[in-house]
Write a protein that holds these residues in place. Structure first.
Motif, PDB file in Angstrom:
ATOM      1  N   LYS A 158      78.409 -37.822-140.513  1.00 16.59           N
ATOM      2  CA  LYS A 158      78.214 -36.592-140.247  1.00 16.59           C
ATOM      3  C   LYS A 158      77.099 -36.616-139.245  1.00 16.59           C
ATOM      4  CE  LYS A 158      79.930 -34.046-143.839  1.00 16.59           C
ATOM      5  NZ  LYS A 158      79.571 -32.745-144.818  1.00 16.59           N
ATOM      6  N   LEU A 159      76.072 -38.339-139.877  1.00 22.74           N
ATOM      7  CA  LEU A 159      74.738 -38.054-139.238  1.00 22.74           C
ATOM      8  C   LEU A 159      74.884 -38.078-137.021  1.00 22.74           C
ATOM      9  CD1 LEU A 159      73.848 -41.651-141.128  1.00 22.74           C
ATOM     10  CD2 LEU A 159      73.180 -38.723-140.732  1.00 22.74           C
ATOM     11  N   ARG A 183      72.030 -31.633-138.431  1.00 25.66           N
ATOM     12  CA  ARG A 183      73.334 -31.556-137.959  1.00 25.66           C
ATOM     13  C   ARG A 183      74.132 -30.524-138.186  1.00 25.66           C
ATOM     14  NH1 ARG A 183      75.540 -34.037-134.469  1.00 25.66           N
ATOM     15  NH2 ARG A 183      77.060 -35.231-135.223  1.00 25.66           N
ATOM     16  N   GLU A 184      74.290 -29.930-139.233  1.00 26.30           N
ATOM     17  CA  GLU A 184      74.385 -28.681-139.626  1.00 26.30           C
ATOM     18  C   GLU A 184      74.005 -27.606-138.607  1.00 26.30           C
ATOM     19  OE1 GLU A 184      77.497 -26.256-141.742  1.00 26.30           O
ATOM     20  OE2 GLU A 184      77.284 -28.707-141.712  1.00 26.30           O
ATOM     21  N   ASN A 197      73.579 -27.942-135.631  1.00 22.78           N
ATOM     22  CA  ASN A 197      73.646 -28.140-134.317  1.00 22.78           C
ATOM     23  C   ASN A 197      75.030 -27.826-134.028  1.00 22.78           C
ATOM     24  OD1 ASN A 197      73.133 -29.936-131.609  1.00 22.78           O
ATOM     25  ND2 ASN A 197      74.912 -30.410-132.122  1.00 22.78           N
ATOM     26  N   LYS A 198      76.109 -27.326-135.034  1.00 24.30           N
ATOM     27  CA  LYS A 198      77.220 -26.865-134.948  1.00 24.30           C
ATOM     28  C   LYS A 198      77.291 -25.595-133.657  1.00 24.30           C
ATOM     29  CE  LYS A 198      79.424 -28.490-138.856  1.00 24.30           C
ATOM     30  NZ  LYS A 198      79.257 -28.895-139.685  1.00 24.30           N
ATOM     31  N   ALA A 199      76.011 -24.912-134.485  1.00 24.63           N
ATOM     32  CA  ALA A 199      75.856 -23.607-133.784  1.00 24.63           C
ATOM     33  C   ALA A 199      75.965 -23.438-132.474  1.00 24.63           C
ATOM     34  CB  ALA A 199      74.902 -22.910-134.332  1.00 24.63           C
ATOM     35  N   LYS A 200      74.573 -24.751-132.429  1.00 24.89           N
ATOM     36  CA  LYS A 200      74.205 -24.772-130.793  1.00 24.89           C
ATOM     37  C   LYS A 200      75.549 -24.724-129.499  1.00 24.89           C
ATOM     38  CE  LYS A 200      69.687 -25.936-131.224  1.00 24.89           C
ATOM     39  NZ  LYS A 200      68.799 -26.834-131.565  1.00 24.89           N
ATOM     40  N   ILE A 224      73.207 -31.243-129.488  1.00 25.01           N
ATOM     41  CA  ILE A 224      72.443 -30.440-128.166  1.00 25.01           C
ATOM     42  C   ILE A 224      70.841 -30.788-127.921  1.00 25.01           C
ATOM     43  CG2 ILE A 224      72.634 -27.958-126.696  1.00 25.01           C
ATOM     44  CD1 ILE A 224      75.252 -29.752-127.436  1.00 25.01           C
ATOM     45  N   VAL A 225      70.439 -31.234-126.621  1.00 28.31           N
ATOM     46  CA  VAL A 225      69.042 -31.266-126.224  1.00 28.31           C
ATOM     47  C   VAL A 225      68.439 -30.458-125.163  1.00 28.31           C
ATOM     48  CG1 VAL A 225      67.623 -33.250-125.686  1.00 28.31           C
ATOM     49  CG2 VAL A 225      70.028 -34.048-126.656  1.00 28.31           C
TER      50      VAL A 225
END
Length: 308
Positions: A40-41, A63-64, A66-69, A109-110
Motif C-alpha cells: 500500500k506504500l 495513501r488512503e 490519495n484515493k479521493a484525489k 497525485i502530485v
C-alpha cells in the motif's frame, strides 16, 4: 533462543497486527511490516528500512487520502513512453506518473508546484564489435569499431514528505543507433514531458499539438504557458534552480552548438562561429549549418568535445 529459533520466530505486523509469514517480513527501523501493508506504500518511496512504525502509519494515511484525489483526477493531457505514462490534470494543476491510471493502482497525485527539477537524461551504451578470423576465433577490429544504443529517462525531483524523486525510463529496451525514428520519438516525448511539468515551452522536431487532448478537452500548442508559467523556445536554458531539460550534450548555453533564434520567436537556427568534428571518428559535416545531434558515422552524441 538460538539463531534458527529467531529466524522462525513468529512475527506480527506493527501496522495491521496480522501474522507475518516466514518470508513476508519487511523490516522497519523499530518494528515489522507485513507484505500486504508494504504493497500500500507509494511505489516512489525508498526509505522503508529507515522508517519508523509511526512514519509508515502516516504514509498509509496519506495513501488512503490519495484515493479521493485519484477519483477526482481529470486527465486533460497524457504523455506515453513505452511503459510509463505521465497524466496531467490542467484543471487542478496536478499530475501523476504510472504504468496505467486506475483507482486500484492508486497512483500518487502530485501538484505541479511540487516539481523542483525535471530533465531528460540520455545514456549512451557502447559495445565493441568483433569478428571471426579464418580459424573461427573472435578478434577485435583495428582500429576498434563500436555499436551504440541509447536509453532515455526522466529525472524528476519532487518536494514531498514521502519521496524526493519520481525517476522513470521512457524506453522499454535500449534504442539502436540506426533506429532514428525511435530515437526522435523518445527525445520528443521526453522534451514534451519536461516542458509540461516545468511550464517551459518546447518546439518539437515534427509539428503537432502540445500534449494530446483527452476526453474531448483541448490541449495547448507547443510553447503555450502551463499552469500560469511562461513558456519559451526549445534551446532556451531552463531555470538552473529547477534543473530544466539541461541538455547533457550541450556545452554552450542555447542548444546543440547552434542557437535558437529567440529574438524573432521562431525556431530557425543561426550558425555558431565554430565548426564540428566528431572526436570519435573524425566525421565533419558538409553543411556547417546543419548539425545533427548524433554523428551519422559512429552514433556518438555531438557535444562540446566535438567543437573546433
Amino acid at each position: 533462543m538460538g539463531l534458527f529459533g529467531k529466524v522462525f520466530e513468529k512475527k506480527v505486523c506493527d501496522i495491521c497486527g496480522g501474522d507475518i509469514g516466514l518470508l513476508g517480513n519487511r523490516k522497519l527501523d523499530d518494528g515489522n511490516l507485513c507484505k500486504d501493508c508494504a504493497k500500500k506504500l507509494s511505489p516512489w518511496f525508498e526509505e522503508r528500512r529507515h522508517s519508523t512504525v509511526e512514519d509508515i502509519k502516516k504514509q498509509l494515511a496519506y495513501r488512503e487520502a490519495n484515493k479521493a484525489k485519484v477519483q477526482a483526477f481529470q486527465i486533460t493531457r497524457e504523455f506515453a513512453g513505452d511503459s510509463y505514462h505521465v497524466f496531467i490534470d490542467d484543471t487542478k494543476g496536478q499530475f501523476t506518473v504510472a504504468l496505467r491510471f486506475s483507482a486500484e493502482n492508486n497512483p500518487d497525485i502530485v501538484d505541479l508546484s511540487q516539481v523542483v527539477s525535471c530533465r531528460l537524461n540520455i545514456e549512451q551504451n557502447r559495445r565493441e564489435e568483433q569478428y571471426r578470423d579464418n580459424e573461427g576465433n573472435l578478434k577485435d577490429y583495428n582500429p576498434p569499431r563500436y555499436k551504440y544504443s541509447y536509453d532515455y529517462s526522466i529525472k524528476l525531483g519532487i518536494n514531498s514528505p514521502w519521496f524526493d524523486d519520481m525517476d522513470f525510463r521512457l524506453n522499454s529496451s535500449s534504442v539502436d543507433e540506426h533506429d532514428r525514428m525511435k530515437m526522435s520519438e523518445m527525445e520528443n516525448t521526453g522534451n514534451q514531458i519536461v516542458a509540461a511539468l516545468t511550464g517551459m515551452g518546447y518546439a518539437p522536431q515534427a509539428g503537432g499539438m502540445y500534449g494530446q487532448p483527452v476526453n474531448g478537452m483541448q490541449g495547448g500548442m507547443y510553447g503555450q504557458p502551463v499552469n500560469g508559467m511562461q513558456g519559451g523556445m526549445y534551446g532556451q536554458q531552463m531555470n538552473s534552480m529547477q534543473g530544466g531539460y539541461g541538455q547533457q550534450m550541450n556545452a554552450v548555453q542555447g542548444g546543440y552548438h547552434q542557437q535558437m533564434n529567440g529574438m524573432n520567436g521562431n525556431n530557425m537556427y543561426t550558425q555558431q562561429p565554430y565548426g564540428i568534428r566528431c572526436d570519435k571518428c573524425g566525421w565533419v559535416p558538409e553543411d556547417p549549418t546543419q548539425i545533427p545531434r548524433f554523428c551519422p558515422q559512429c552514433g556518438d552524441p555531438i557535444d562540446g568535445n566535438d567543437m573546433r
